[in-house]
Write a protein that holds these residues in place. Structure first.
Motif, PDB file in Angstrom:
ATOM      1  N   ALA A  18      31.520  14.783 -12.616  1.00  0.00           N
ATOM      2  CA  ALA A  18      32.173  13.605 -11.658  1.00  0.00           C
ATOM      3  C   ALA A  18      33.118  14.158 -10.822  1.00  0.00           C
ATOM      4  O   ALA A  18      33.259  13.790  -9.608  1.00  0.00           O
ATOM      5  CB  ALA A  18      32.080  12.394 -12.332  1.00  0.00           C
ATOM      6  N   ALA A  19      34.350  14.482 -11.607  1.00  0.00           N
ATOM      7  CA  ALA A  19      35.417  14.971 -10.767  1.00  0.00           C
ATOM      8  C   ALA A  19      35.282  15.983  -9.789  1.00  0.00           C
ATOM      9  O   ALA A  19      35.484  15.786  -8.426  1.00  0.00           O
ATOM     10  CB  ALA A  19      36.435  15.392 -11.802  1.00  0.00           C
ATOM     11  N   VAL A  22      33.345  14.896  -6.651  1.00  0.00           N
ATOM     12  CA  VAL A  22      33.995  13.947  -5.480  1.00  0.00           C
ATOM     13  C   VAL A  22      34.292  14.762  -4.309  1.00  0.00           C
ATOM     14  O   VAL A  22      34.520  14.221  -3.201  1.00  0.00           O
ATOM     15  CB  VAL A  22      35.017  13.036  -6.192  1.00  0.00           C
ATOM     16  CG1 VAL A  22      36.405  13.811  -6.332  1.00  0.00           C
ATOM     17  CG2 VAL A  22      35.275  11.837  -5.223  1.00  0.00           C
ATOM     18  N   THR A  25      31.173  14.729  -2.086  1.00  0.00           N
ATOM     19  CA  THR A  25      30.880  13.274  -1.382  1.00  0.00           C
ATOM     20  C   THR A  25      30.995  12.389  -2.618  1.00  0.00           C
ATOM     21  O   THR A  25      30.768  12.565  -3.794  1.00  0.00           O
ATOM     22  CB  THR A  25      29.413  12.924  -0.848  1.00  0.00           C
ATOM     23  OG1 THR A  25      29.228  11.806  -0.525  1.00  0.00           O
ATOM     24  CG2 THR A  25      28.481  13.756  -1.672  1.00  0.00           C
ATOM     25  N   PRO A  26      31.950  11.166  -2.351  1.00  0.00           N
ATOM     26  CA  PRO A  26      31.903  10.214  -3.349  1.00  0.00           C
ATOM     27  C   PRO A  26      30.402   9.736  -3.942  1.00  0.00           C
ATOM     28  O   PRO A  26      30.598   9.286  -4.941  1.00  0.00           O
ATOM     29  CB  PRO A  26      32.533   8.881  -2.559  1.00  0.00           C
ATOM     30  CG  PRO A  26      33.408   9.759  -1.427  1.00  0.00           C
ATOM     31  CD  PRO A  26      32.456  10.955  -1.011  1.00  0.00           C
ATOM     32  N   LEU A  27      29.554   9.830  -3.221  1.00  0.00           N
ATOM     33  CA  LEU A  27      28.193   9.349  -3.669  1.00  0.00           C
ATOM     34  C   LEU A  27      27.499  10.241  -4.780  1.00  0.00           C
ATOM     35  O   LEU A  27      27.117   9.838  -5.688  1.00  0.00           O
ATOM     36  CB  LEU A  27      27.215   9.436  -2.603  1.00  0.00           C
ATOM     37  CG  LEU A  27      25.796   8.866  -2.949  1.00  0.00           C
ATOM     38  CD1 LEU A  27      25.786   7.562  -3.388  1.00  0.00           C
ATOM     39  CD2 LEU A  27      24.927   9.317  -1.393  1.00  0.00           C
ATOM     40  N   SER A  29      29.725  12.030  -6.933  1.00  0.00           N
ATOM     41  CA  SER A  29      30.508  11.769  -7.998  1.00  0.00           C
ATOM     42  C   SER A  29      30.019  10.288  -8.740  1.00  0.00           C
ATOM     43  O   SER A  29      29.850  10.270  -9.986  1.00  0.00           O
ATOM     44  CB  SER A  29      31.977  11.456  -7.615  1.00  0.00           C
ATOM     45  OG  SER A  29      32.933  11.127  -8.764  1.00  0.00           O
ATOM     46  N   ALA A  30      29.560   9.430  -8.044  1.00  0.00           N
ATOM     47  CA  ALA A  30      28.974   8.151  -8.494  1.00  0.00           C
ATOM     48  C   ALA A  30      27.616   8.425  -9.264  1.00  0.00           C
ATOM     49  O   ALA A  30      27.483   7.748 -10.182  1.00  0.00           O
ATOM     50  CB  ALA A  30      28.788   6.951  -7.446  1.00  0.00           C
ATOM     51  N   CYS A  32      26.980  11.031 -10.716  1.00  0.00           N
ATOM     52  CA  CYS A  32      27.161  11.860 -11.937  1.00  0.00           C
ATOM     53  C   CYS A  32      27.788  10.789 -12.982  1.00  0.00           C
ATOM     54  O   CYS A  32      27.121  10.926 -14.154  1.00  0.00           O
ATOM     55  CB  CYS A  32      28.384  12.914 -11.684  1.00  0.00           C
ATOM     56  SG  CYS A  32      27.842  14.316 -10.781  1.00  0.00           S
TER      57      CYS A  32
END
Length: 209
Positions: A18-19, A22, A25-27, A29-30, A32
């Protein structure tokens, strides 16, 4: 909430991704983090209250198989992705063997799954099989040969949709079952069979062996 033994490492992989994700894209990461949460949900291991008598279900799910074979009764329970996949002993007894049996990986609710890969538990009076499905690739036993297990005790888990079968002792027949195909059951809580009046089951006597 506790989780199946060894399952945290499965959730750790998407969580760790997730780290760096990001940065893309934040998407991503979310996604994950959501995947990690999904893995934990799948491997949840809630407490159960085992009734004082009766053969209890070894798995969460729906009864998929009820049949007689070689003068024994086989009860098969299909576990879907949203079901708890920690399995429990339907009856008290001593584990005689735990064997891995290689095989196919067909969908667990199909007839072809009879030839699937499995983990076979042999007890003094009954047999149990943790049957892998099309997506299940990890079966884990919590018990060893020679170990006495209580009715409703956790004996293992299988990752992702699969099936758990129990072959009851020879003194049980179809008429002793309290469930039918399609019924929803919970591991360690739902009574799936009760002995007839001619059969007595004394767990305390088994424990003294």
């Amino acid at each position: 909430m506790q989780f199946a033994r060894g399952s945290l490492r499965y959730a750790a992989v998407p969580a760790l991704l997730a780290a760096p994700a990001v940065l893309l894209t934040p998407l991503a990461s979310a996604a994950c983090l959501l995947a990690g949460a999904g893995v934990l949900f799948f491997h949840r291991d809630p407490e159960r209250s085992t009734p004082p008598t009766g053969v209890v279900s070894p798995a969460d799910g729906h009864v998929a198989v009820v049949r007689e074979e070689d003068d024994r009764v086989r009860l098969g329970i299909y576990m879907r992705g949203r079901d708890v996949h920690v399995n429990r002993a339907p009856m008290a007894g001593v584990v005689e063997s735990v064997d891995h049996v290689p095989g196919a990986n067909k969908l667990a609710f199909r007839k072809e799954s009879e030839r699937n890969e499995r983990l076979r538990f042999t007890f003094e009076d009954y047999d149990a099989e943790m049957i892998a499905g099309a997506f299940a690739r990890r079966t884990r036993s919590y018990v060893e040969p020679g170990e006495f297990v209580e009715r409703g005790q956790r004996i293992g888990h299988i990752s992702f949709s699969s099936r758990f079968d129990v072959v009851l002792p020879p003194e049980y027949d179809i008429g002793d079952l309290t469930v039918a195909e399609g019924n929803r059951v919970l591991a360690g809580e739902t009574v799936v069979a009760r002995p007839s009046e001619a059969v007595t089951v004394d767990d305390s006597a088994v424990a003294e062996k």
